[in-house]
Design an enzyme around this catalytic site. Structure first.
Site, short mmCIF file in Angstrom:
data_model
loop_
_atom_site.label_atom_id
_atom_site.label_comp_id
_atom_site.label_asym_id
_atom_site.label_seq_id
_atom_site.Cartn_x
_atom_site.Cartn_y
_atom_site.Cartn_z
N HIS B 140 -0.86 -0.87 -0.66
CA HIS B 140 -1.71 -1.46 -1.69
C HIS B 140 -2.65 -2.52 -1.09
CE1 HIS B 140 -3.04 -2.53 -5.61
NE2 HIS B 140 -1.99 -2.05 -6.25
N ALA B 141 -2.31 -3.02 0.09
CA ALA B 141 -3.21 -3.97 0.74
C ALA B 141 -4.46 -3.28 1.29
CB ALA B 141 -2.48 -4.70 1.87
#
Lengths: 468, 468
Positions: B140-141
């Protein structure tokens, strides 16, 4: 509920990084029992997964926090999830050994996360010849390679009709051994005792506070370049910084063929194993125009009788030493290489027998744990590689074994390449076979699998020389 | 060659732990092209692996050291090894969808190691119906779920005869879009703009320094328990601490069926999606004797026109808000549930439209990032769950798409369960299908896959009620 981690295991945990995962592995091949149904592999996987209770060794994970004063400790995994550790996998088509070795290479390249117990087992289907494979991976902080192979063997039986057998990670009442098995375990030739190994490693792990006697021994061995114990080898492409990518290759040859060569030439089976590696590496490096002029040096761990080594041993066990074997890679003739290896092994054993316990410990330490000893070696001004390749030969069961009726056909070790030592060759004997496992850094050792062909070529050449 | 990591990505990296891996995934199913040979899947894998150049997004890894003053930064992986990231896998027999979902569950349970770029792609063969699957996992980063689905879609084509198409991670000259595609991208209904989402998350990530206005908004919404924006839901078994084990279930239904129900009842397709979830969860919790008396609350992200939301937007895009939908799970009649959901969605949209930009940002922040906002919520004295389940509906391509001649049959999102929110339902529309992806903690949400049956039952019940 935390418990201390011994210094050796701590050292293996701390030495680990992305390029040097510190786990050992084993690939086992099984033959399905007669009358196995369509869902045999799934059932095998399920019986491995659905164990009543898991042994404590397989439930603990390393843990460090302010509460442990920054020290690494073992801690039980309170959210232990067996489905994370025991997995059912399949090979892509066409399901040759090549696809199996690719899968094992990939699985062996991935580090075990510290946040869970440090092991994984994969039951693998899809080999087109119908065999079933199992790949098992265990962190070196839990067990060393020798213990791992033993642990796997310990759940097997010589009885093909036995069922309800436990998985290696199942907690069971102490399994009674047959007297035959006990006998074998105690008297196996060249057997390397785990406790002695760990003691030696323990010494090396405390490198920062290395006893003066060890430092002296190291210095002395460095100065004497011709000794079979000296740490002095030519540079080769195998002795470079490695990456985290692994390639694994495996094959077996009948021990009878190795024995015949040894008998005809007055050498040992282990000499033949090392000479096979020597010839294969010579051809491989010639291909790459990278063969050194001097003989390459193999580090070969050997077992020594306690008495012979002057080592006191509470368990009446053996000590372990390392011999730096001149492999004769500069010699074109296979017979000459075999004799060179034989002489070097003999000299090394004699030298080890004359050493003091502390000296043997120092040798063992350097031999077994170069990864965690690197700072010490650098401290001693060692800029050339201490040796070129590690070749271990771990004895296994001599008779046919079974797991719940599935016959074990072969068992191949996957080991740990480290910086400066990009290739590890570990052999294990089983049921009349010598099973080779070659583990290398994929980038530093290109086309690793071609070594299998060259090993086979070398054995044939040795047979020709020996006239067998 | 390091580059800064934005605060949102940093927050996702730091929020991550063994129980809450912060990666999103996608499962894509393809139909082999006509005349595909025996080695089609291997060739597909090889063309995915053998890209000329990898895009920078897929080459960077998080890195922190004394030299970066302890800050997390992006750093190119200098030993990037595509074979670690792109993998060829196979399903065990009998190769049903069940085996595929099990493999995806397992792959989605494992954290991405920070020591390498944060993504993996698995080309999967062995489905007995001959389809080919691909599971892709991205931290998700790097990208949020919406961007990930878009990235995957961006390499597809509507032309079944097009070949030489790049893998999603290949660096390519800016791919020109057809005017039709551009049009669709800009005007897709309910489209959630990535930049706005990340801005909202950025606000939430700076939770420690949360602006006073946001805190006020949060307080206000907490006080007003009846508002469609209030964070007040009954306790359920879904709202517990989770473990790191995941179960994934996926299925699709023709959008035409949902549209017909909506048309006959004066509701929207999204209302029908949420009511399907409501009915399925009602049956599921009744089975477990765990249905709360009060209506369960779903957090539903919705897109808002910039004008409507009063939000200035440099890109002329949309803002994103979250509606807390009363799901009507306490109601026995499917028609009543659908109307309850419809009213709640309508009230929520009206309320959002009347909010100020700061209020919307606060809502979005809470809605999208409860994991990284937990400290803030706790600070506000919130002890009950703010909502029970997340239901997102991400629009995808409306026409049939292909990758090098392989028809994409369906695409199913795998999302991120977090502590207190053990189930995430994300839907994506594609080519006339509504594709549901249910991702849950395996321990907290037992028998997750049964929800697929209940979703189907509920759609049938709604069709009956609607008389279609």
């Amino acid at each position: 509920m935390v418990s201390p981690i011994d210094p050796t295991s701590t050292a293996f945990l701390l030495a680990e990084n992305r390029n040097m995962p510190m786990h050992v592995g084993a690939l086992e091949l099984f033959k399905k029992p007669e009358g196995a149904g369509r869902h045999y592999v799934r059932e095998m996987f399920e019986s491995m997964r659905d164990v009543d209770e898991v042994a404590p060794l397989f439930l603990k994970r390393p843990y460090r926090s302010a509460r442990t004063a920054g020290q690494l400790v073992w801690r039980p995994d309170e959210q232990f999830d067996i489905e994370h550790h025991v997995r059912h996998s399949a090979l892509p088509k066409p399901g040759r050994v090549r696809e199996l070795l690719e899968l094992c290479s990939r699985l062996h390249s991935t580090r075990l996360a510290w946040e869970r117990p440090l092991w994984e087992a994969h039951v693998i289907e899809g080999l087109r010849d119908g065999r079933v494979a199992m790949y098992i991976k265990t962190h070196h902080a839990l067990v060393d390679g020798v213990s791992a192979m033993r642990l796997l063997a310990s759940v097997l039986s010589t009885d093909p009709d036995k069922r309800e057998m436990p998985a290696p990670w199942a907690r069971t009442p102490e399994r009674p051994k047959t007297s035959q098995e006990r006998d074998k375990a105690e008297h196996a030739a060249g057997d390397v005792p785990v406790q002695a190994l760990r003691t030696a490693l323990g010494v090396s792990a405390e490198a920062a506070g290395l006893p003066g006697a060890l430092v002296k021994t190291l210095r002395k061995s460095l100065r004497n370049e011709t000794s079979p114990l000296s740490l002095y080898a030519p540079r080769t492409i195998l002795n470079q910084t490695i990456t985290g990518s692994r390639r694994f290759a495996a094959q077996d040859w009948p021990i009878e063929r190795l024995r015949a060569v040894g008998k005809a030439t007055g050498t040992t089976i282990n000499d033949v194993v090392i000479t096979m590696c020597s010839g294969a590496l010579r051809t491989y490096l010639l291909d790459l125009k990278a063969l050194p002029e001097q003989s390459m040096v193999a580090m070969v761990p050997v077992g020594l009788k306690a008495q012979q080594s002057h080592l006191p041993s509470a368990e009446g066990g053996n000590a372990v030493g390392s011999i730096m074997v001149q492999m004769g890679t500069q010699l074109a003739d296979p017979g000459d290489r075999l004799q060179a290896v034989h002489r070097s092994m003999r000299d090394g054993k004699e030298a080890l027998a004359s050493m003091t316990p502390v000296q043997i410990l120092a040798m063992s330490a350097v031999g077994q744990a170069p990864a965690i000893l690197t700072p010490v070696l650098r401290m001693q001004g060692l800029v050339r590689p201490p040796y070129n390749v590690i070749i271990s030969n771990v004895p296994g069961p001599r008779t046919t074994h079974y797991w719940n009726g599935a016959q074990l056909l072969g068992t191949y070790p996957l080991s740990i390449p480290i910086n400066g030592m990009a290739l590890n060759i570990t052999c294990t004997s089983y049921d009349g076979l010598m099973c080779f496992g070659l583990t290398g850094c994929r980038r530093t050792v290109p086309h690793l699998q071609v070594l299998l062909t060259y090993l086979d070529d070398e054995l044939k050449a040795l047979e020709k020389v020996a006239g067998v």
